[in-house]
Design a protein around this motif. Sequence first.
Motif, mmCIF file in Angstrom:
data_model
loop_
_atom_site.group_PDB
_atom_site.id
_atom_site.type_symbol
_atom_site.label_atom_id
_atom_site.label_comp_id
_atom_site.label_asym_id
_atom_site.label_seq_id
_atom_site.Cartn_x
_atom_site.Cartn_y
_atom_site.Cartn_z
ATOM 1 N N LEU A 1 0.797 -1.215 0.000
ATOM 2 C CA LEU A 1 0.000 0.000 0.000
ATOM 3 C C LEU A 1 0.835 1.272 0.000
ATOM 4 C CD1 LEU A 1 -2.816 -0.965 2.551
ATOM 5 C CD2 LEU A 1 -2.941 -0.923 0.062
ATOM 6 N N ILE B 1 2.934 4.150 -1.449
ATOM 7 C CA ILE B 1 3.031 4.811 -2.751
ATOM 8 C C ILE B 1 3.886 6.062 -2.606
ATOM 9 C CG2 ILE B 1 0.818 3.938 -3.601
ATOM 10 C CD1 ILE B 1 -0.462 6.557 -2.768
ATOM 11 N N GLN C 1 1.900 10.847 -5.270
ATOM 12 C CA GLN C 1 0.611 10.197 -5.521
ATOM 13 C C GLN C 1 -0.304 10.299 -4.299
ATOM 14 O OE1 GLN C 1 0.867 6.199 -7.089
ATOM 15 N NE2 GLN C 1 2.713 6.676 -8.271
ATOM 16 N N ALA C 2 0.273 10.173 -3.111
ATOM 17 C CA ALA C 2 -0.528 10.227 -1.885
ATOM 18 C C ALA C 2 -1.135 11.604 -1.661
ATOM 19 C CB ALA C 2 0.325 9.823 -0.689
ATOM 20 N N ASN D 1 -1.661 4.394 0.264
ATOM 21 C CA ASN D 1 -2.767 4.498 -0.687
ATOM 22 C C ASN D 1 -4.088 4.529 0.086
ATOM 23 O OD1 ASN D 1 -4.747 4.106 -2.637
ATOM 24 N ND2 ASN D 1 -3.460 2.768 -3.872
ATOM 25 N N SER E 1 -7.170 4.673 -1.077
ATOM 26 C CA SER E 1 -8.333 4.325 -1.894
ATOM 27 C C SER E 1 -9.352 3.521 -1.112
ATOM 28 C CB SER E 1 -7.887 3.527 -3.128
ATOM 29 O OG SER E 1 -7.040 4.301 -3.950
#
Length: 388
Positions: A61, A63, A67-68, A286, A288
Amino acid sequence: MFVNLRRIRKCQYVQLMTTCLVLSVVMICWEQLDSSIVSHVKSYSYRYLLVNQFTYINKSLTIPREQARRFSNFHYLLNHPDKCADQDILLLLFVKTSPQNIERRNAIRSTWGNETYIHDALGVTVKVVFALGSIETKKEEPTWSKRSGVGFQEYLIHEDRLHSDLIQQDFLDSFHNLTLKLILQFHWMHNYCAHARFLMTADDDVFVHMPNLVSYLQDLSRRGVEDFWIGRVHRGAPPIRNKSSKYYVSFEMYKWLSYPDYTAGAGYVVSSDVADKIYHASLTLNASLYIDDVFMGLCANAVGVSPQEHVYFSGEGKAPYHQCIYNQMMTSHGHVEDIHDLWKAATNPRVKRYASGPFGKLYCTAVKLALLCRPYYFNTYPCKAAFL
């Protein structure tokens, strides 16, 4: 001999019918059994026998920070950066709310979240703020807002002018963005209220027994507690793979059989050092996964923090209404219409006197045994709470 044979045949017939009945029930309920019991067995096996530390999950997980940033780089629509300035703050309490839940916010402001009451009656400073996202379209605005012609965001601005306690970012306020709301809270504390000794996050239908909580946190603060994270703990919980559930998580989103330990999102408390660690973990994980309390568990696991159980932090259900319960209550879930009555009853000075002394303690133990130790009663406090 003839009678014995008849009895044997009758017994065999009863056994056969019982077996058929059990098999029928199992076949009818197999899907539910498979998604509940079997998944829990797999989850516990995975947690305790295979990868107890979840090191592979942490790595997968992680990143890049660039991106985060997309999970936290939102514009503030309403903010109060000076809310905590130059004050000795015991607790920063974030209430997760939706824009349309006006009555819930007002009820909290006039009961357990009343900062003036907390300061004057309890002698400490607690900052209570509401975390929310935005209503994106006119279709999502309340009916009264459409009829009056006043935009709902304009109403929120008016509400915030009156109370100065709304912290709002411009992500869509929805169930699937709860993790963004969680990240908002830890980032806001890091930026604007890092000196608060504790952080609490709670739903807007949770009742917090503020006098009990303040007394508890003051004692912890005097002892200089660290690595502190407390609430109703879920251990070895499996992801829900049933697509009809709102908690459904696909294999693509989370492919493992078990979640790291986490506390129920209805209400939990962390010390300031843990809040800082969670903030830094959120910078590289991540986000998500939209189940916010699970994401909290992932962040905590990544930085080596484990949750602790407190039997008087409620899970999904309401606590029983009784003075012997109020004496030790921390949180109770599912309160909207009854919050004023509960606040009045739970904070009545007679509650402490009622449960004091040898006779009072013995009586309350018996009452709590009757209330909390009933078969199949899992909604709120566990049976062991009756002995504390």
